[in-house]
Design a protein around this motif. Structure first.
Motif, PDB file in Angstrom:
ATOM      1  N   GLN A 292       0.827  -1.199   0.000  1.00  0.00           N
ATOM      2  CA  GLN A 292       0.000   0.000   0.000  1.00  0.00           C
ATOM      3  C   GLN A 292       0.869   1.261   0.000  1.00  0.00           C
ATOM      4  O   GLN A 292       0.610   2.205  -0.740  1.00  0.00           O
ATOM      5  N   VAL A 293       1.935   1.247   0.809  1.00  0.00           N
ATOM      6  CA  VAL A 293       2.850   2.397   0.866  1.00  0.00           C
ATOM      7  C   VAL A 293       3.581   2.558  -0.462  1.00  0.00           C
ATOM      8  O   VAL A 293       3.652   3.662  -1.015  1.00  0.00           O
ATOM      9  N   LEU A 294       4.102   1.467  -0.987  1.00  0.00           N
ATOM     10  CA  LEU A 294       4.854   1.547  -2.246  1.00  0.00           C
ATOM     11  C   LEU A 294       3.962   1.954  -3.415  1.00  0.00           C
ATOM     12  O   LEU A 294       4.374   2.736  -4.269  1.00  0.00           O
ATOM     13  N   THR A 295       2.744   1.452  -3.429  1.00  0.00           N
ATOM     14  CA  THR A 295       1.805   1.829  -4.482  1.00  0.00           C
ATOM     15  C   THR A 295       1.450   3.307  -4.380  1.00  0.00           C
ATOM     16  O   THR A 295       1.321   3.993  -5.391  1.00  0.00           O
ATOM     17  N   ALA A 296       1.317   3.802  -3.158  1.00  0.00           N
ATOM     18  CA  ALA A 296       0.958   5.207  -2.963  1.00  0.00           C
ATOM     19  C   ALA A 296       2.008   6.152  -3.534  1.00  0.00           C
ATOM     20  O   ALA A 296       1.675   7.218  -4.042  1.00  0.00           O
ATOM     21  N   VAL A 297       3.268   5.789  -3.451  1.00  0.00           N
ATOM     22  CA  VAL A 297       4.321   6.674  -3.986  1.00  0.00           C
ATOM     23  C   VAL A 297       4.732   6.271  -5.402  1.00  0.00           C
ATOM     24  O   VAL A 297       5.623   6.879  -5.978  1.00  0.00           O
ATOM     25  N   GLY A 298       4.048   5.287  -5.976  1.00  0.00           N
ATOM     26  CA  GLY A 298       4.387   4.797  -7.305  1.00  0.00           C
ATOM     27  C   GLY A 298       3.747   5.572  -8.438  1.00  0.00           C
ATOM     28  O   GLY A 298       3.682   5.100  -9.564  1.00  0.00           O
TER      29      GLY A 298
END
Length: 91
Positions: free
Chosen positions: A6-12
């Protein structure tokens, strides 16, 4: 693992990443109105991006009058610092 994704997708996403950087580089909370002008996308797109960053635990928000102000969380600071370190080691 779901939280990490979720964190990585948010900054992706370019817009969300730029918003997170701008919020993190500010001395105090950043207003949605300032972010909209800075990234050149619609208020709706900025609001959706900020909502995603908030849900991922990367920003906090507070309401003052009719405006919302966003600040980075410790998680965001650690993530951006790690990314800066990684970029530095590859230059």
């Amino acid at each position: 693992m779901a939280t990490d994704l979720q964190v990585l997708t948010a900054v992706g996403n370019d817009t969300r990443y730029e918003l997170l950087r701008r919020i993190s580089n500010a001395d105090e909370g950043v207003c949605v109105c300032d972010l909209e002008a800075a990234v050149g996308v619609s208020q709706s797109a900025v609001s959706q991006a900020l909502s995603r960053l908030y849900t991922a635990g990367l920003v906090t928000r507070r309401k003052e009058g009719s405006w919302r102000y966003y600040e980075p969380t410790e998680t965001a600071a650690a993530l951006l610092e790690t990314l800066d370190d990684l970029r530095g080691s590859h230059e």
